[in-house]
Scaffold this active site. Sequence first.
Site, PDB file in Angstrom:
ATOM      1  N   CYS A 136       0.839  -1.202   0.000  1.00 35.25           N
ATOM      2  CA  CYS A 136       0.000   0.000   0.000  1.00 35.25           C
ATOM      3  C   CYS A 136       0.874   1.252   0.000  1.00 35.25           C
ATOM      4  O   CYS A 136       1.403   1.645   1.038  1.00 35.25           O
ATOM      5  CB  CYS A 136      -0.921  -0.025   1.218  1.00 35.25           C
ATOM      6  SG  CYS A 136      -1.938   1.456   1.352  1.00 35.25           S
ATOM      7  N   CYS A 139      -0.371   4.080   2.179  1.00 31.75           N
ATOM      8  CA  CYS A 139      -0.149   3.880   3.620  1.00 31.75           C
ATOM      9  C   CYS A 139       1.318   4.119   3.987  1.00 31.75           C
ATOM     10  O   CYS A 139       1.615   4.747   4.997  1.00 31.75           O
ATOM     11  CB  CYS A 139      -0.487   2.454   4.049  1.00 31.75           C
ATOM     12  SG  CYS A 139      -1.985   1.775   3.346  1.00 31.75           S
ATOM     13  N   ASP A 140       2.232   3.568   3.191  1.00 31.05           N
ATOM     14  CA  ASP A 140       3.635   3.489   3.629  1.00 31.05           C
ATOM     15  C   ASP A 140       4.613   4.318   2.808  1.00 31.05           C
ATOM     16  O   ASP A 140       5.794   4.398   3.159  1.00 31.05           O
ATOM     17  CB  ASP A 140       4.093   2.019   3.601  1.00 31.05           C
ATOM     18  CG  ASP A 140       3.286   1.171   4.582  1.00 31.05           C
ATOM     19  OD1 ASP A 140       2.906   1.697   5.640  1.00 31.05           O
ATOM     20  OD2 ASP A 140       3.019  -0.012   4.284  1.00 31.05           O
TER      21      ASP A 140
END
Length: 319
Positions: A136, A139-140
């Site tokens: 992701c 997300c990261d």
Amino acid sequence: MERERVKCLIIGSGPAGYTAAIYAGRANISPVLYEGLQPGGQLTTTTDIENFPGYPSGVSGTGMMEDFREQAVRFGADIRFGVATAADLSASPYRITIDGEKVIEAETVIIATGAEARYLGLPDEEKYAGMGVSACATCDGFFYRKKVVAVVGGGDTACEEAIYLAGLASKVYLIVRKPYLRASRIMQERVAHHENIEILFGHNAVGLFGEPGVSGVHLVKNAGQPDEERYDLPIDGFFLAIGHKPNSDIFKPYLDTDETGYIVTEPGTPRTKAPGVFAAGDVADPDYRQAITAAASGCKAAIEAERYLSECDYNRKAR
Ligand code: NDP
């Protein structure tokens, strides 16, 4: 087999399931929620969440899901361990089997079973989970500012992730197993013209290396061809974007699903074709897959469940 009748059954404990439980609890429809195999859902595998409104300093994935859970419990949600292993949605009350040993007869069902990112199946993906391997970018990606990353995949998701990461990282390699991209023309062009992105066509990632986190990927170019070449590429982050698999298998005989298995709902609503059965979060969302969008659809599903139960009550009394 043991049987229990409930008004509102919620299956899944990600942002969609817990939000549905908060709303259903406050609406007094006595929700029972089964957490599934991974209590807290996919978010518990990410490190920090920085894009969920209300947490200005960020929050850990597990921390946020504990907050969601606590809030659901506060409003009376009955949260239980257990995995839905079979479903019969042919008639109401709907029958969901838990762990193969108990049947819940539910007047309404909120399916919030999520989706799983697909991985290549390399042992190194597990070894470096949270240490350089992610599925992701939203997300990261932030953790790879000014670093070098690789994205695996040649579809729209991979191109989107590569473009997103290219805005943060100093260099993005797109590892594509075929000699062409599967993505839409516009995404192909964007990727091809981005100065930070280099596409490695005909490449397969076969392993990762580095201690303690990822510092490179083992690649094979033109596998099985006379000009096959093996080499190592230094990278700091390895992102998978080879598709997601929605957890919808047990519901497929009764609901419409798309070719990947995402549950199809009435546009803009969590309503499925079975009255009183709603789908929320990633299991019905091939496009956004964010905690905030999942939470919003869980809210809608609980509101719909409450309305459906009220209507059934009204009709029963009118008879
Ligand atoms: P896709 O199935 O479209 O693409 C998956 C990609 O991963 C393909 O390039 C595939 O390669 C590759 N892949 C699969 N398995 C492996 C493997 N084992 N090793 C190496 N590569 C592999 O998935 P997406 O998630 O990209 O997209 C899903 C759907 O969502 C699509 O319909 C897409 O159009 C849509 N979407 C739309 C967006 C938008 O409109 N903004 C954004 C994101 C997705 P190969 O081509 O060789 O099979």
